[in-house]
Design a protein around this motif. Sequence first.
Motif, PDB file in Angstrom:
ATOM      1  N   ARG A   2     -15.928  -1.561   3.277  1.00  0.00           N
ATOM      2  CA  ARG A   2     -15.862  -1.338   1.832  1.00  0.00           C
ATOM      3  C   ARG A   2     -14.407  -1.412   1.346  1.00  0.00           C
ATOM      4  NH1 ARG A   2     -16.372   4.316  -1.067  1.00  0.00           N
ATOM      5  NH2 ARG A   2     -16.408   3.639  -3.221  1.00  0.00           N
ATOM      6  N   LYS A   3     -14.228  -2.022   0.187  1.00  0.00           N
ATOM      7  CA  LYS A   3     -12.909  -2.099  -0.436  1.00  0.00           C
ATOM      8  C   LYS A   3     -12.950  -1.315  -1.737  1.00  0.00           C
ATOM      9  CE  LYS A   3     -12.374  -6.882   0.723  1.00  0.00           C
ATOM     10  NZ  LYS A   3     -13.752  -6.893   1.036  1.00  0.00           N
ATOM     11  N   ILE A   4     -11.892  -0.519  -1.967  1.00  0.00           N
ATOM     12  CA  ILE A   4     -11.752   0.154  -3.245  1.00  0.00           C
ATOM     13  C   ILE A   4     -10.457  -0.328  -3.902  1.00  0.00           C
ATOM     14  CG2 ILE A   4     -13.080   2.171  -2.514  1.00  0.00           C
ATOM     15  CD1 ILE A   4     -10.366   3.729  -2.467  1.00  0.00           C
ATOM     16  N   VAL A   5     -10.421  -0.202  -5.215  1.00  0.00           N
ATOM     17  CA  VAL A   5      -9.246  -0.592  -5.990  1.00  0.00           C
ATOM     18  C   VAL A   5      -8.806   0.634  -6.782  1.00  0.00           C
ATOM     19  CG1 VAL A   5      -8.364  -2.106  -7.801  1.00  0.00           C
ATOM     20  CG2 VAL A   5     -10.066  -2.976  -6.164  1.00  0.00           C
ATOM     21  N   PHE A  63      -4.069  -1.136  -4.203  1.00  0.00           N
ATOM     22  CA  PHE A  63      -3.430  -0.475  -5.334  1.00  0.00           C
ATOM     23  C   PHE A  63      -3.024  -1.545  -6.338  1.00  0.00           C
ATOM     24  CE2 PHE A  63      -2.550   2.721  -2.035  1.00  0.00           C
ATOM     25  CZ  PHE A  63      -2.788   3.908  -2.715  1.00  0.00           C
ATOM     26  N   VAL A  64      -3.279  -1.289  -7.607  1.00  0.00           N
ATOM     27  CA  VAL A  64      -2.880  -2.181  -8.692  1.00  0.00           C
ATOM     28  C   VAL A  64      -2.045  -1.346  -9.658  1.00  0.00           C
ATOM     29  CG1 VAL A  64      -3.668  -3.677 -10.571  1.00  0.00           C
ATOM     30  CG2 VAL A  64      -5.009  -3.514  -8.456  1.00  0.00           C
ATOM     31  N   LYS A  74       6.156   2.791  -6.810  1.00  0.00           N
ATOM     32  CA  LYS A  74       6.919   3.394  -5.705  1.00  0.00           C
ATOM     33  C   LYS A  74       6.063   4.329  -4.867  1.00  0.00           C
ATOM     34  CE  LYS A  74      11.341   3.252  -8.122  1.00  0.00           C
ATOM     35  NZ  LYS A  74      12.369   4.063  -8.798  1.00  0.00           N
ATOM     36  N   VAL A  75       5.245   5.142  -5.527  1.00  0.00           N
ATOM     37  CA  VAL A  75       4.385   6.076  -4.797  1.00  0.00           C
ATOM     38  C   VAL A  75       3.335   5.307  -3.997  1.00  0.00           C
ATOM     39  CG1 VAL A  75       2.724   7.971  -5.024  1.00  0.00           C
ATOM     40  CG2 VAL A  75       4.826   7.985  -6.393  1.00  0.00           C
ATOM     41  N   ALA A  76       2.717   4.307  -4.606  1.00  0.00           N
ATOM     42  CA  ALA A  76       1.714   3.500  -3.892  1.00  0.00           C
ATOM     43  C   ALA A  76       2.356   2.740  -2.736  1.00  0.00           C
ATOM     44  CB  ALA A  76       1.035   2.534  -4.866  1.00  0.00           C
ATOM     45  N   ALA A  77       3.581   2.248  -2.929  1.00  0.00           N
ATOM     46  CA  ALA A  77       4.287   1.531  -1.856  1.00  0.00           C
ATOM     47  C   ALA A  77       4.559   2.464  -0.676  1.00  0.00           C
ATOM     48  CB  ALA A  77       5.584   0.942  -2.386  1.00  0.00           C
ATOM     49  N   ALA A  78       4.978   3.691  -0.964  1.00  0.00           N
ATOM     50  CA  ALA A  78       5.254   4.653   0.108  1.00  0.00           C
ATOM     51  C   ALA A  78       3.992   4.965   0.898  1.00  0.00           C
ATOM     52  CB  ALA A  78       5.852   5.932  -0.476  1.00  0.00           C
ATOM     53  N   ILE A  79       2.869   5.046   0.223  1.00  0.00           N
ATOM     54  CA  ILE A  79       1.594   5.350   0.888  1.00  0.00           C
ATOM     55  C   ILE A  79       1.089   4.149   1.686  1.00  0.00           C
ATOM     56  CG2 ILE A  79      -0.862   5.852   0.503  1.00  0.00           C
ATOM     57  CD1 ILE A  79       0.049   7.542  -1.943  1.00  0.00           C
ATOM     58  N   PRO A  84      -2.344  -1.117   7.601  1.00  0.00           N
ATOM     59  CA  PRO A  84      -2.940  -2.447   7.511  1.00  0.00           C
ATOM     60  C   PRO A  84      -4.201  -2.465   6.638  1.00  0.00           C
ATOM     61  CG  PRO A  84      -3.412  -1.475   9.645  1.00  0.00           C
ATOM     62  CD  PRO A  84      -2.487  -0.529   8.933  1.00  0.00           C
ATOM     63  N   LYS A  85      -4.690  -1.288   6.255  1.00  0.00           N
ATOM     64  CA  LYS A  85      -5.886  -1.185   5.422  1.00  0.00           C
ATOM     65  C   LYS A  85      -5.551  -1.060   3.941  1.00  0.00           C
ATOM     66  CE  LYS A  85      -8.715   1.950   6.462  1.00  0.00           C
ATOM     67  NZ  LYS A  85      -9.526   3.096   6.849  1.00  0.00           N
ATOM     68  N   MET A  86      -4.273  -1.272   3.585  1.00  0.00           N
ATOM     69  CA  MET A  86      -3.865  -1.112   2.187  1.00  0.00           C
ATOM     70  C   MET A  86      -2.961  -2.253   1.757  1.00  0.00           C
ATOM     71  SD  MET A  86      -3.001   2.928   1.926  1.00  0.00           S
ATOM     72  CE  MET A  86      -4.135   4.153   2.538  1.00  0.00           C
ATOM     73  N   GLU A  87      -3.136  -2.670   0.500  1.00  0.00           N
ATOM     74  CA  GLU A  87      -2.264  -3.665  -0.125  1.00  0.00           C
ATOM     75  C   GLU A  87      -1.873  -3.140  -1.500  1.00  0.00           C
ATOM     76  OE1 GLU A  87      -0.990  -6.400   1.132  1.00  0.00           O
ATOM     77  OE2 GLU A  87      -2.197  -6.566   2.953  1.00  0.00           O
ATOM     78  N   LEU A  88      -0.817  -3.709  -2.082  1.00  0.00           N
ATOM     79  CA  LEU A  88      -0.301  -3.285  -3.373  1.00  0.00           C
ATOM     80  C   LEU A  88       0.104  -4.508  -4.178  1.00  0.00           C
ATOM     81  CD1 LEU A  88       1.029  -1.310  -5.454  1.00  0.00           C
ATOM     82  CD2 LEU A  88       2.995  -1.190  -3.890  1.00  0.00           C
ATOM     83  N   VAL A  89      -0.335  -4.567  -5.422  1.00  0.00           N
ATOM     84  CA  VAL A  89       0.098  -5.605  -6.359  1.00  0.00           C
ATOM     85  C   VAL A  89       0.574  -4.915  -7.632  1.00  0.00           C
ATOM     86  CG1 VAL A  89      -1.472  -7.376  -5.447  1.00  0.00           C
ATOM     87  CG2 VAL A  89      -2.204  -5.960  -7.375  1.00  0.00           C
ATOM     88  N   ALA A  90       1.383  -5.620  -8.411  1.00  0.00           N
ATOM     89  CA  ALA A  90       1.865  -5.056  -9.673  1.00  0.00           C
ATOM     90  C   ALA A  90       2.013  -6.166 -10.697  1.00  0.00           C
ATOM     91  CB  ALA A  90       3.204  -4.350  -9.474  1.00  0.00           C
ATOM     92  N   GLY A  91       1.872  -5.784 -11.965  1.00  0.00           N
ATOM     93  CA  GLY A  91       2.087  -6.716 -13.058  1.00  0.00           C
ATOM     94  C   GLY A  91       0.918  -7.634 -13.354  1.00  0.00           C
ATOM     95  N   CYS A  92      -0.231  -7.368 -12.799  1.00  0.00           N
ATOM     96  CA  CYS A  92      -1.389  -8.237 -13.020  1.00  0.00           C
ATOM     97  C   CYS A  92      -2.009  -7.972 -14.392  1.00  0.00           C
ATOM     98  CB  CYS A  92      -2.426  -8.018 -11.926  1.00  0.00           C
ATOM     99  SG  CYS A  92      -1.816  -8.497 -10.292  1.00  0.00           S
TER     100      CYS A  92
END
Length: 145
Positions: A2-5, A63-64, A74-79, A84-92
Amino acid sequence: MRKIVIISGHGRYATGLQSTLELLAGKNKDLFYVDFTEEDTDETLKNKFMEILEENKDSEVLFVCDIIGGTPFKVAAAISNFSPKMELVAGCNIGGILESVLMKDQLSLFELAENMVEGSKKSTMVFKKINGSASAFNVPEGEGI
């Protein structure tokens, strides 16, 4: 798997996107919206994220965030940095987010992140005016809308 956003941003960014996404695509149990308000600190935001992560331990997470370098980012990046089960994007934008959310079960987590960024790029443009555009709206020449 399962993937969550988790969508987060300054002010009411996340809940604003929630109202838009739910209007366009309906409610989705895999989307979580976390506002970073003026009452919040880095720590309270982290606690909000960690509560969602704890409730969804066996899920992959995207994380978006609204802007690169802001507190939600910054907080999402630190987490997510060492997982390997997490990715982060910004500005979408809403177009990229909507398209990707609708396809999330067909994509790997990394593909989901990439698709969201590429979809945002594709749905961003400058409107190019054409001569006589008033007629496109059935407005007589010389009269404004």
